[in-house]
Write an enzyme that holds these catalytic residues in place. Structure first.
Site, mmCIF file in Angstrom:
data_model
loop_
_atom_site.group_PDB
_atom_site.id
_atom_site.type_symbol
_atom_site.label_atom_id
_atom_site.label_comp_id
_atom_site.label_asym_id
_atom_site.label_seq_id
_atom_site.Cartn_x
_atom_site.Cartn_y
_atom_site.Cartn_z
ATOM 1 N N ASP A 175 -47.748 -26.793 11.926
ATOM 2 C CA ASP A 175 -47.584 -27.367 13.190
ATOM 3 C C ASP A 175 -46.381 -28.019 13.180
ATOM 4 O O ASP A 175 -46.153 -29.160 12.452
ATOM 5 C CB ASP A 175 -48.756 -28.024 13.762
ATOM 6 N N GLU B 126 -43.882 -23.704 12.110
ATOM 7 C CA GLU B 126 -43.941 -23.445 13.550
ATOM 8 C C GLU B 126 -42.626 -24.539 13.921
ATOM 9 O O GLU B 126 -42.728 -25.616 14.220
ATOM 10 C CB GLU B 126 -45.134 -24.022 14.372
HETATM 11 C C1 GLC Z 1 -48.254 -27.082 18.233
HETATM 12 C C2 GLC Z 1 -49.470 -26.299 18.782
HETATM 13 C C3 GLC Z 1 -49.894 -26.673 20.073
HETATM 14 C C4 GLC Z 1 -50.106 -28.174 20.057
HETATM 15 C C5 GLC Z 1 -48.802 -28.698 19.638
HETATM 16 C C6 GLC Z 1 -49.405 -30.393 19.075
HETATM 17 O O1 GLC Z 1 -47.093 -26.649 18.954
HETATM 18 O O2 GLC Z 1 -49.251 -24.783 18.620
HETATM 19 O O3 GLC Z 1 -50.871 -26.040 20.455
HETATM 20 O O4 GLC Z 1 -50.504 -28.445 21.353
HETATM 21 O O5 GLC Z 1 -48.469 -28.362 18.308
HETATM 22 O O6 GLC Z 1 -49.978 -30.205 17.892
#
Ligand code: GLC
Length: 549
Positions: A201, A267
């Site tokens: 994440d 991500e």
């Molecule tokens: C990422 C996740 C999202 C979440 C954020 C904070 O972007 O995909 O759903 O709210 O991180 O953890």
């Protein structure tokens, strides 16, 4: 043979909304286990499961209170072990989510930090600072939360703590060795249980400029999707890379011991493909989502620009590009590219093009059903974005509505009959349910299954080369996936004799005629083809096996 993920198709399971095996209206681990045959038949290679760890659920599990425990809402460690063993028995890989940027405010370390007070070693695990202004009652700087409002919240003793997301998600201080060691332990914990990798994440957020300088004033039209230019002091900082080198060393260590390859997927919301590619250098993450294609509008030139830039940038560091059009944070393609029938046509076309690209692909649950975004009634909205933005942004609930599996009315087989799902499903989803689509030869589910089966069977799909075709108008995206040379003596496979596979996607407003001699392999909507001239209707993708010469 390269590593298994180089041409894998992975399926994102947003656990709350996949299948509820109990009767609380929330999806869970046993629910995923019960659908493994569906996923195997769909033809994906594995799944990524969103967080199922102990959490107060302020951000639906992305606020983790114990990264090595399962929240009772979803099951327990034994249910997870069963899911993992069953997935492996079905030939499916399992990736879990790692959430390292922040913890929950219910994490014991954060509670201890609040209790211990200013200047304590406990506070040093997070980012606490005194405020500005005469009484320190203004936040330490002007940073804002991604979800809306200031990125700082004041503790009762007057100090402020940083949270790039909700106040219930305090950011860890990644300069602290204990934070690093603790996350190493979490990585090892899940590797020891047998997972095949991690989706990580917010990989671009872990390190902040230590001086915490103010960001420039926000652009007048708001902070864009990719935030690193508007907020240059806490996204994509140089210091993040050594963290990924550290985790890469851990998975390499496991690999040396048992020969199994595990994958790290980032991500990373960074717009410049060359900056993005730095996350997948040979000693860092294996993969990182190429979000520029997800952000591209419905236009062949925009797709070509995004695809070409991503391919060129990752090739420079020797990594594949990881394609994705949807996830639990963005509007579903069937609504993003349009609405109603034309939105669905485009989403189907987009899906076929996605699956023809070289390298790994991630699908989001429900995209194989062509689900649209749902306008969740305000009283039912759950995403913190809705409240934090003062009701100016509806939030992400519309892409998280529980899946329709079967039956004529809600909960459409998601939960036991009579149990309302945690987000309401709209009326009229019966035709979209997986069981209904499975017996409709023209459904999106059958198209997705067919495309995935072909992707497995045809050597020219998956990893390999992409060659642009320049013999089409700009409103048509066209590329070849050349056939790799087979070892001598290989018996002819499907579409053998073809020079490769050609993928053609039209975003034009009218029919387009193209001359491509060959055989028709698959199409997202009916097309005209006589073996030479292809009549491509608007918003359609076709796969062809061209004749040589
Ligand atoms: C990422 C996740 C999202 C979440 C954020 C904070 O972007 O995909 O759903 O709210 O991180 O953890």
């Amino acid at each position: 043979m390269g590593d298994w993920w180089l041409d894998a198709v992975l399926y994102e399971v947003y656990i709350r909304s996949f299948t509820d095996s109990g009767s609380d209206g929330v999806g869970d681990l046993a629910g995923i286990t019960s659908r493994l045959p569906y996923l195997r038949d769909l033809g994906v290679d594995g799944i990524w499961i969103t967080p199922f760890y102990r959490s107060p659920m302020a951000d639906h599990g992305y606020d983790v209170a114990d990264h090595r425990a399962v929240d009772p809402l979803f099951g327990d460690l034994a249910t997870f072990d069963t899911l993992l063993a069953e997935a492996h028995r079905h030939g499916l890989k399992v990736l879990v989510d790692l959430v390292p940027n922040h913890s929950s405010n219910a994490h014991p370390a954060f509670r201890a930090a609040l209790a211990a007070g200013a200047g304590s070693p406990e506070r040093d695990l997070y980012i606490f600072r005194d405020g500005r202004g005469a009484d320190g009652d203004e936040p330490p700087n002007n940073w804002v939360s991604v979800f809306g409002g200031p990125a700082w919240t004041r503790a009762t003793d007057g100090q402020w703590y940083l949270h790039l997301f909700a106040p219930e998600q305090p950011d860890w201080n990644w300069r602290h060795p204990r934070v690093r060691d603790d996350h190493d332990a979490t990585v090892r914990f899940w590797l020891d249980r047998g997972v095949d990798g991690f989706r990580i994440d917010v990989t671009h957020g872990l390190i902040k400029n230590d001086l915490l300088p103010d960001n420039p004033p926000p652009p007048s039209d708001g902070i864009p999707f990719f935030r690193e230019r508007a907020e240059p002091h806490h996204w994509d900082q140089e210091g993040v890379h050594e963290i990924y080198q550290r985790w890469r060393a851990i998975v390499e260590d496991y690999r040396r011991r048992d020969g199994q390859a595990r994958v790290l997927v980032g991500e990373t919301w960074v717009a410049d493909p060359r900056r993005l590619a730095r996350y997948v250098r040979p000693d860092e993450l294996h993969l990182t989502f190429a979000f520029s294609l997800l952000a591209a509008s419905w236009s062949a030139p925009a797709w070509r620009t995004a695809i070409a830039a991503d391919l060129a940038a990752t090739a420079e560091v020797g990594a594949p590009t990881t394609w994705v059009l949807a996830n639990h944070d963005v509007t579903r393609p069937a609504s993003r590219y349009g609405s109603g029938e034309s939105g669905l046509r485009r989403a189907r076309a987009a899906l076929l093009t996605l699956l023809a690209l070289p390298g790994p692909v991630f699908l989001y649950q429900g995209d194989e059903l062509g689900l649209p975004e749902v306008d969740v009634p305000p009283a039912h909205r759950q995403d913190p974005v809705w409240e934090r933005s003062g009701h100016s942004r509806p939030g992400r609930d519309g892409c998280r509505v529980p899946l329709p599996w079967s039956g004529r009315e809600a909960p459409y087989g998601f939960s036991a009959d009579g149990v309302p799902p945690w987000l309401p499903q709209p009326d009229g989803w019966a035709e979209l349910a997986a069981a209904a689509q499975a017996s409709d030869p023209l459904s999106t589910l059958v198209l997705a299954r067919g495309a995935l089966a072909l992707r497995r069977a045809l050597p020219m799909l998956g990893a390999g080369l992409l060659r642009w075709r320049d013999d089409t108008p700009p409103t048509v995206l066209a590329f070849d996936r050349p056939s790799p040379p087979g070892p001598p003596g290989t018996p002819p496979g499907p579409f053998s004799g073809a020079t490769g596979l050609t993928c053609v996607m039209s975003t034009a407003g009218t029919d387009v005629d193209l001359v491509i001699p060959g055989r028709l392999v698959l199409a997202s909507s009916p097309v005209g083809y006589d073996g030479t001239t292809l009549t491509l209707p608007p918003d359609t993708t076709v796969w062809l096996a061209p004749h040589p010469g």
